[in-house]
Design an enzyme around this catalytic site. Structure first.
Site, PDB file in Angstrom:
ATOM      1  N   MET A   1       0.845  -1.201   0.000  1.00 36.12           N
ATOM      2  CA  MET A   1       0.000   0.000   0.000  1.00 36.12           C
ATOM      3  C   MET A   1       0.880   1.250   0.000  1.00 36.12           C
ATOM      4  O   MET A   1       0.420   2.346   0.297  1.00 36.12           O
ATOM      5  CB  MET A   1      -0.952  -0.005   1.202  1.00 36.12           C
ATOM      6  CG  MET A   1      -1.938  -1.167   1.138  1.00 36.12           C
ATOM      7  SD  MET A   1      -3.485  -0.882   1.981  1.00 36.12           S
ATOM      8  CE  MET A   1      -2.908  -0.668   3.642  1.00 36.12           C
TER       9      MET A   1
ATOM     10  N   LEU B   1       6.751   3.043   1.600  1.00 35.88           N
ATOM     11  CA  LEU B   1       7.644   1.892   1.757  1.00 35.88           C
ATOM     12  C   LEU B   1       8.776   2.149   2.746  1.00 35.88           C
ATOM     13  O   LEU B   1       9.340   3.239   2.783  1.00 35.88           O
ATOM     14  CB  LEU B   1       8.229   1.529   0.390  1.00 35.88           C
ATOM     15  CG  LEU B   1       7.186   1.268  -0.703  1.00 35.88           C
ATOM     16  CD1 LEU B   1       7.867   0.870  -2.007  1.00 35.88           C
ATOM     17  CD2 LEU B   1       6.179   0.214  -0.287  1.00 35.88           C
TER      18      LEU B   1
ATOM     19  N   HIS C   1       9.512  -3.436   3.446  1.00 33.08           N
ATOM     20  CA  HIS C   1       8.966  -3.650   2.093  1.00 33.08           C
ATOM     21  C   HIS C   1      10.092  -3.917   1.088  1.00 33.08           C
ATOM     22  O   HIS C   1       9.979  -4.766   0.212  1.00 33.08           O
ATOM     23  CB  HIS C   1       8.234  -2.392   1.598  1.00 33.08           C
ATOM     24  CG  HIS C   1       6.979  -2.075   2.321  1.00 33.08           C
ATOM     25  ND1 HIS C   1       6.842  -0.956   3.111  1.00 33.08           N
ATOM     26  CD2 HIS C   1       5.785  -2.705   2.357  1.00 33.08           C
ATOM     27  CE1 HIS C   1       5.618  -0.909   3.603  1.00 33.08           C
ATOM     28  NE2 HIS C   1       4.957  -1.949   3.170  1.00 33.08           N
TER      29      HIS C   1
ATOM     30  N   GLN D   1     -10.302  -2.579   2.207  1.00 35.41           N
ATOM     31  CA  GLN D   1      -9.841  -3.281   3.406  1.00 35.41           C
ATOM     32  C   GLN D   1      -9.828  -2.394   4.650  1.00 35.41           C
ATOM     33  O   GLN D   1      -9.352  -2.810   5.698  1.00 35.41           O
ATOM     34  CB  GLN D   1      -8.477  -3.930   3.160  1.00 35.41           C
ATOM     35  CG  GLN D   1      -7.310  -2.968   3.017  1.00 35.41           C
ATOM     36  CD  GLN D   1      -6.047  -3.704   2.586  1.00 35.41           C
ATOM     37  OE1 GLN D   1      -5.894  -4.085   1.437  1.00 35.41           O
ATOM     38  NE2 GLN D   1      -5.120  -3.912   3.515  1.00 35.41           N
TER      39      GLN D   1
HETATM   40  O1  PAF Z   1      -0.124  -5.766   3.342  1.00 31.11           O
HETATM   41  C1  PAF Z   1      -0.537  -4.829   2.628  1.00 31.11           C
HETATM   42  O2  PAF Z   1       0.130  -3.832   2.413  1.00 31.11           O
HETATM   43  C2  PAF Z   1      -1.927  -4.943   1.995  1.00 31.11           C
HETATM   44  O3  PAF Z   1      -2.822  -5.574   2.840  1.00 31.11           O
HETATM   45  C3  PAF Z   1      -1.916  -5.612   0.609  1.00 31.11           C
HETATM   46  C4  PAF Z   1      -1.453  -7.057   0.684  1.00 31.11           C
HETATM   47  C5  PAF Z   1      -1.004  -4.836  -0.323  1.00 31.11           C
HETATM   48  C6  PAF Z   1      -3.326  -5.608   0.014  1.00 31.11           C
HETATM   49  O4  PAF Z   1      -3.819  -4.325  -0.107  1.00 31.11           O
END
Ligand code: PAF
Length: 282
Positions: free
Chosen positions: A30, A33, A37, A61
């Site tokens: 998302m 970073l 990440h 989400q």
């Molecule tokens: O872990 C995350 O950053 C998010 O839940 C994902 C897997 C990119 C889905 O939006």
């Protein structure tokens, strides 16, 4: 590094890579970073010829009272970090591109049971949002291998189950959690902490390590969990849970279970809600 915004453009590039016989690695994020990440990108690099990362703050989400609007969006810095870590393409679609019929009216992917406990119980609909967007991203990027951080352990299990059940030919790799020097797991949401809270939040990892020690010493689970809650509360946090579960499906272990377990913690501290976990077996 290519930056791709549309689904059609993403598909065209994937087609060309596939025709050239490239193995595709994928890191969904998302954005905002951090080193955690970027270590996922490095892991993908080792397993694939072409690495794609996505940056998409997925509205589906987030619950109505969660931080979708304020979630840090730092696309320029993300682009620079990904390029420096050997990523070949950044997929950064808009909401309309991912949800052409709108979020509420779009198709949903639901992974029952594993999505209903712990985070799923506290954040209703969260994992359907994750499973839906990850399915869409997998469909567009068509990776051979996808990397997810172990910090979001329940998410990892949801994605694994979804991938197996939909028969997607994708290897799901778990990347180890990266930590600050006080043990705090790296997370974009750590930014919501003041520097004093960030220091105090090291209690999560200390509590997890204590849970592992007590588990190895054979202490009853209920006692381990209540000690962990007390430690977390004494550090000024509000624990949502501090629990030991079976690592394969997050159900409660039988008292005789001595392997295949994981300790999981979620707390609220200041403006942040933080989660972390530790596998209890060596
Ligand atoms: O872990 C995350 O950053 C998010 O839940 C994902 C897997 C990119 C889905 O939006």
């Amino acid at each position: 590094m290519d930056v791709v915004h549309s689904a059609a453009d993403m598909r065209a590039r994937v087609c060309a890579w596939r025709r050239a016989g490239a193995r595709i690695g994928f890191v969904p994020t998302m954005g905002n970073l951090h080193a955690g990440h970027l270590s996922l990108v490095e892991l993908a690099r080792k397993r694939a010829d072409t690495v794609v990362a996505s940056v998409f703050v997925n509205p589906a989400q987030f619950g109505p009272n969660e931080d979708f609007a304020s979630y840090p969006r730092t696309l320029d810095a993300d682009r620079a970090g990904l390029a420096a870590h050997g990523c070949d393409a950044l997929f950064a679609p808009g909401v309309d591109e991912m949800y052409p019929f709108g979020v509420a009216e779009g198709v949903r992917v639901d992974v029952p049971k594993i999505s209903e406990v712990l985070e799923g119980e506290l954040r209703p609909g969260h994992f359907a949002g994750v499973a839906t967007v990850v399915t869409k991203l997998f469909n567009l990027v068509q990776p051979d291998v996808a990397v997810f951080g172990q910090k979001d352990y329940q998410q990892l299990l949801v994605v694994r189950r979804m991938t197996m059940d939909l028969r997607l030919p994708i290897d799901i790799i778990a990347a180890p959690t990266r930590r600050e020097s006080n043990g705090l797991a790296m997370s974009s949401r750590n930014q919501y902490l003041s520097s004093e809270e960030r220091e105090r939040a090291g209690v999560i990892y200390r509590a997890l390590c204590a849970m592992r020690e007590q588990w190895n010493a054979g202490r009853p689970i209920a006692a381990i969990e209540s000690d962990a809650r007390a430690v977390l509360e004494a550090a000024g946090s509000i624990p949502d849970y501090a629990t030991i579960r079976r690592a394969d499906d997050l159900s409660a272990p039988y008292p005789s279970d001595r392997c295949g377990a994981i300790a999981l913690i979620a707390i609220r501290m200041g403006r942040a809600r933080l989660i972390d976990n530790l596998l209890l077996d060596p």
